[in-house]
Scaffold this active site. Structure first.
Site: not given
Ligand code: 26V
Length: 760
Positions: A314, A496, A501, A606
């Site tokens: 992802h 987020r 972004k 969405k």
């Molecule tokens: C994010 C965070 C943020 C808070 C701190 C810890 C932490 C650890 C891992 C992540 C990864 C998040 C990965 C994620 O949410 N990816 C998103 O996945 C979506 C569904 O596939 C996609 O539409 C988004 O582009 C992508 O950023």
């Protein structure tokens, strides 16, 4: 018995009075019991082969309305409540939103569970039952403060199952307790979200916001999602947490295999495990370990597990691709290390000439979780066409060369039941009135395009949007204490908080517009810029950007010259519930990530589905949106992904060149540390944002800023041709069908899972 009679009977039992008089909370609890009872009566989806969708996040949102829709009784319930002078909206206020996720990856998992149940696929989500989720966000002194997001203290959908497993750590073991939440499909089937908590977890250790003893693993392990990993103790806790999740999951999967009378060798025939990003990756060595304790040879165990596990990537941000130090793993899960070393040795031996590039354990003694998934899973997928292409050609090129057959794309999707039927009943009814309600099952809106020149239809579409905007204005006044004009253009960025972004670019536009208005150049119509975002607690610059936006909000909304023309609203504690209110009212959907960095995005889908027009870069699924709607129905700007990738490769971007070379950009960036803002905010935080923009700007804000401002101006102008705008909105809806999660899940099933849909 009618719904009213059933509801009344439950209220009577609780001695809570009539539907008319009952307190909101009592009415919520009665409706919860009624609905949960109906779901219990539904057949649980079973089959020869099950999918276990293992994920650290499930951002499911409130479930009452959704379950009523999926049971096909929302209309009836609303009518019963209306007759008694009550409303579903009033009752939903009492339902806590489960704190089980953070962003797109978690919401995607929730949409996929809904679609799998709808399509009759035997599927369970497996994860952790956090006490406090990511955190609850409050704004204090124009800054984000984090508090526990308490959600399990009120009656909800969660049930204890009585199933328990013991998860072994070096000096102790923890008891994993299995909870379940029902997952209703639209129509017949029912799946489950299966969440583990630790029997010893204890929320009372949390003090001062979200502080707690990181070493007290038995008590802290399931309190928070993504606990801070900026220090050694935090990293260790993450490993403990991930292992706790996957060990319990692996034990559950093997128990169900055994209970069904199957042998361990037959695992791939009866189970498929979808590893949602790398947080559950340790399930690979853990399953191998468990199969070996059943007497299997390591080679056979590896083969069985490799045929069972599939991995979804992802993100391509290097810093988000998890790598754990061997040291941490040796401390938390020493019993997995011999297996991980063996897995590593095998891949290095198989490809000695590129061993350094594809090793699981690198030269710095870091264990690369994604690499383990790729070597020892049978499928690797990206989440949008562009994202998968970048993985294959750039980020994971060495792995693609080794295993081209494993790589595939599954462009993300969203469930139209929640994101249209539930969130936007007005638009939903309007669409159904035009083309019938087949779209609720087949996701096909194409026939709407026939109305693209129909003035009466376009005017009614505008009227639906106007009504939704009025409703949001009322909600904002009540919840956020801000007055916004429903006649203004609603320009929304919700996701987020992250530099890639580029909320900071939107903030610079706000500054530009503010200065324009101050100089007497008024826009044709007021603009309301809405933000919603949480920043990771240790991500300083993300928190600084929130501070900047809140300072701008205070400055602008308090300035009588400007506020009639421009408003800024950052909603507190952005979550699914907020998204459901904001998206139906949106005019401009901000999807402005630096090209190549947003894997897909799902908010973009969405908004499109709800008749907003996208302002975006050619990134993630925006590329597919633009292909579907045509370039005349989307506002694109910014450098393309190839150019961005080239700039990184050649170190060809210097933000100072843009700052020094363009007085307009300089003026906007300087405003971040202007007297006006410093008076309102904290100079230290603002200076950090300024400094980063001028000296680093890793995500190339200034590169695209000028074009962003130009295209946004063009978009605001375009808004004034109301019929033409309505046509763009209509065509966006008409082409949103591809982004149904039913389509996405059906593709996963045909190409990866191979489950037999159950007749419902
Ligand atoms: C994010 C965070 C943020 C808070 C701190 C810890 C932490 C650890 C891992 C992540 C990864 C998040 C990965 C994620 O949410 N990816 C998103 O996945 C979506 C569904 O596939 C996609 O539409 C988004 O582009 C992508 O950023």
């Amino acid at each position: 018995m009618t719904i009213s009679e059933k509801l009344q009977a439950i209220l009577d039992e609780a001695g809570a009075g009539t539907i008319e008089q009952a307190e909101g909370r009592a009415l919520y609890e009665a409706l919860l019991r009624l609905t949960a009872g109906l779901l219990d009566g539904r057949p649980r989806l079973r089959g020869e082969k099950r999918l276990y969708y293992v994920s650290a996040e499930f951002l499911i949102g409130k479930l009452l309305s959704n379950n009523l829709i999926n049971l096909g009784i929302r209309g009836e319930v609303e009518e019963a409540l209306r007759k008694a002078g009550r409303s579903l909206a009033e009752i939903e206020e009492y339902e806590p939103e489960p704190a089980l996720g953070n962003g797109g990856l978690g919401r995607l998992a929730a949409c996929y569970l809904d679609s799998a149940a709808t399509l009759g696929l035997p599927c369970d989500g497996v994860g952790l039952c956090y006490h406090y989720g990511l955190f609850r966000q409050r704004f204090e002194e124009l800054k984000q403060r984090e508090y526990p997001d308490v959600w399990r203290d009120r009656p909800g959908w969660l049930r204890e199952t009585g199933v328990r497993f013991s998860v072994p750590f070096p000096d102790f073991s923890l008891e994993a307790v299995l909870y379940e939440l029902p997952v209703s499909g639209y129509g017949g089937g029912c799946g489950a979200l299966r969440l583990f908590d630790a029997a010893t977890a204890d929320g009372s250790i949390v003090k001062d916001g979200i502080g707690f003893d990181k070493a007290d693993i038995a008590r802290n392990i399931t309190l928070f999602l993504y606990p801070d990993d900026s220090d050694e103790a935090g990293r260790l806790l993450r490993v403990y947490q991930q292992y706790f999740m996957v060990s319990a999951a692996a034990q559950l999967i093997l128990k169900e295999l055994k209970d069904a009378g199957y042998s361990p060798e037959s695992l791939p025939a009866h189970a498929v495990i979808q590893i949602n990003d790398t947080h559950p990756s340790l399930i690979i060595p853990e399953l191998i370990r468990l199969l070996m304790t059943e007497g299997m040879e390591i080679g056979d165990a590896i083969e069985v597990v490799s045929e069972t596990c599939a991995y979804t990537n992802h993100t391509i941000l290097a810093e988000a691709l998890e790598k754990w130090p061997v040291d941490s793993l040796e401390k938390a899960v020493p019993h997995l290390m011999p297996i991980i070393r063996e897995l590593d040795a095998r891949v290095q031996a198989a490809s000695p000439e590129i061993a350094g590039k594809i090793a699981i354990i690198d030269g710095n003694d870091l264990v690369h979780m994604a690499r383990m998934d790729i070597h020892y899973g049978f499928s690797v997928n990206g989440v949008a066409a562009l994202h998968t292409r970048i993985l294959e050609e750039t980020e994971l090129a060495d792995f693609y060369a080794l295993y081209p057959e494993k790589f595939n794309n599954k462009t993300n999707g969203i469930t139209f039941r929640r994101w249209l039927m539930q969130a936007n009943p007005r638009l939903s009814d309007f669409i159904t009135g035009l083309i019938g309600d087949g779209w609720k099952r087949d996701g096909n809106f194409e026939k709407l395009a026939d109305f693209a020149e129909d003035r009466a239809v376009l005017e009614r579409l505008l009227a639906v949007k106007a009504e939704n905007k009025r409703e949001l204005a009322v909600y904002l006044a009540e919840k956020a204490g801000v007055e916004v004009s429903p006649d203004s253009i609603y320009d929304i960025q919700i996701k987020r908080m992250h530099q890639y972004k580029r909320q900071q670019m939107n903030a610079l536009w706000v500054i530009w517009k503010y200065l324009e208005i101050k100089a007497g150049r008024l826009p044709k119509r007021p603009v309301t810029v809405l933000f919603g975002a949480k920043a990771a607690p240790a991500y300083t610059l993300a928190k600084d950007t929130i501070h900047l936006i809140l300072c701008l909000q205070k400055l602008i909304n308090g300035d009588p010259d400007v506020s009639p023309w421009l408003k800024v609203v950052m909603v507190e504690n952005y979550n699914v519930t907020w998204a459901e209110k904001l998206i139906p009212a949106c005019d401009i959907s901000e999807q402005i990530s630096l090209a190549s960095k947003e894997a897909s995005g799902t908010g973009n889908m969405k908004f499109m589905l709800n008749g907003a027009v996208t302002l975006g870069t050619l990134d993630g699924a925006n590329v597919e949106i633009s292909e579907l709607v045509g370039e005349e129905n989307i506002f694109l700007f910014g450098k393309k992904s190839e150019e961005v990738i080239r700039l990184y490769a050649t170190e060809g971007y210097r933000s100072a060149d843009f700052y020094d070379g363009d007085p307009e950009i300089e003026r906007l960036v300087d405003f971040v540390i202007s007297k006006q803002l410093i008076r309102i905010g904290d100079p230290e935080n603002l200076a950090r944002v300024y400094k980063d923009l001028v000296c680093k700007d890793w995500f190339m804000t200034l590169l695209d800023l000028r074009e962003y401002i130009e295209v946004k101006e063009r978009m605001l102008d375009a808004y004034e041709d109301r019929l033409h705008w309505a046509k763009m909105a209509l065509l966006n809806i008409a082409h949103a069908g591809f982004f149904s999660s039913d389509r996405a899940v059906a593709q996963y099933n045909e190409e990866i899972w191979h489950l037999t849909p159950q007749k419902l």
